[in-house]
Design an enzyme around this catalytic site. Structure first.
Site, PDB file in Angstrom:
ATOM      1  N   GLN A  78       0.838  -1.195   0.000  1.00 45.52           N
ATOM      2  CA  GLN A  78       0.000   0.000   0.000  1.00 45.52           C
ATOM      3  C   GLN A  78       0.877   1.251   0.000  1.00 45.52           C
ATOM      4  O   GLN A  78       1.268   1.748   1.053  1.00 45.52           O
ATOM      5  CB  GLN A  78      -0.948  -0.002   1.203  1.00 45.52           C
ATOM      6  CG  GLN A  78      -1.967   1.096   1.098  1.00 45.52           C
ATOM      7  CD  GLN A  78      -3.031   1.010   2.162  1.00 45.52           C
ATOM      8  OE1 GLN A  78      -3.089   0.093   2.955  1.00 45.52           O
ATOM      9  NE2 GLN A  78      -3.876   2.016   2.181  1.00 45.52           N
ATOM     10  N   PHE A  79       1.157   1.766  -1.196  1.00 43.82           N
ATOM     11  CA  PHE A  79       2.021   2.938  -1.313  1.00 43.82           C
ATOM     12  C   PHE A  79       1.422   4.168  -0.657  1.00 43.82           C
ATOM     13  O   PHE A  79       2.135   5.092  -0.274  1.00 43.82           O
ATOM     14  CB  PHE A  79       2.358   3.224  -2.792  1.00 43.82           C
ATOM     15  CG  PHE A  79       1.254   3.898  -3.562  1.00 43.82           C
ATOM     16  CD1 PHE A  79       1.241   5.279  -3.705  1.00 43.82           C
ATOM     17  CD2 PHE A  79       0.238   3.160  -4.144  1.00 43.82           C
ATOM     18  CE1 PHE A  79       0.231   5.906  -4.415  1.00 43.82           C
ATOM     19  CE2 PHE A  79      -0.767   3.771  -4.860  1.00 43.82           C
ATOM     20  CZ  PHE A  79      -0.780   5.151  -4.991  1.00 43.82           C
ATOM     21  N   THR A  80       0.110   4.187  -0.444  1.00 45.26           N
ATOM     22  CA  THR A  80      -0.531   5.363   0.143  1.00 45.26           C
ATOM     23  C   THR A  80      -0.167   5.574   1.612  1.00 45.26           C
ATOM     24  O   THR A  80      -0.484   6.625   2.171  1.00 45.26           O
ATOM     25  CB  THR A  80      -2.065   5.295  -0.008  1.00 45.26           C
ATOM     26  OG1 THR A  80      -2.549   4.127   0.661  1.00 45.26           O
ATOM     27  CG2 THR A  80      -2.473   5.269  -1.474  1.00 45.26           C
TER      28      THR A  80
END
Length: 149
Positions: A78-80
């Site tokens: 999850q790059f967020t």
């Protein structure tokens, strides 16, 4: 590197209306890789996931690890997690690692946890996923290899 650990009674990942992964009791791990992360950051997060004691013992104290209870791991990239919304209303993701590095570290962590004997299921990297979980407790722990949280 950041990891959001949720103690779950069950969790799954759905892609295009198809269930691609599912676990019973264990950890739902959302993993974010930062552009400056190195192998030390990876080792720190792996050690924490492997040894985090958030399951109740007979005295109802959080004293047991995932190993102790035989739980599973569902790992989703999850790059967020490195979204920065301090300025304006649209988050900036400039601190997130590029896809090639993020995927490499994600896969290394999965492989190393499997080598330790954990049953690790995954989402599909760089895919729109629906993550469904039942947070048990609820218990949610935030890990950061920079130890800033």
């Amino acid at each position: 590197m950041r990891a959001i650990i949720q103690k779950v009674s069950k969790a799954s990942v759905v892609v295009e209306n198809e269930k691609v992964s599912e676990i019973g009791p264990g950890f739902m791990v959302l993993l974010g890789v930062k552009d400056t992360d190195d192998k030390d950051d990876l080792a720190y997060i792996k050690k924490k996931i492997s040894n985090l004691r958030i399951f109740e013992d007979d005295d109802e104290k959080m004293n047991l690890s995932l190993k102790d209870v035989g739980g599973e791991i569902l790992m989703v990239s999850q790059f967020t997690l490195y979204g920065d919304a301090r300025k304006g209303n649209r988050p900036s993701f400039t601190q997130s690692a590029k896809a090639d590095k993020a995927k490499e570290y994600y896969e290394i962590l999965i492989d190393e946890l499997k080598e330790e004997g954990f049953n690790v299921k995954t989402g599909i990297f760089q895919t729109h996923m629906q993550v469904i979980l039942v947070n048990d407790g609820p218990v949610t722990i935030i890990l950061d290899s920079e130890r800033i949280l």
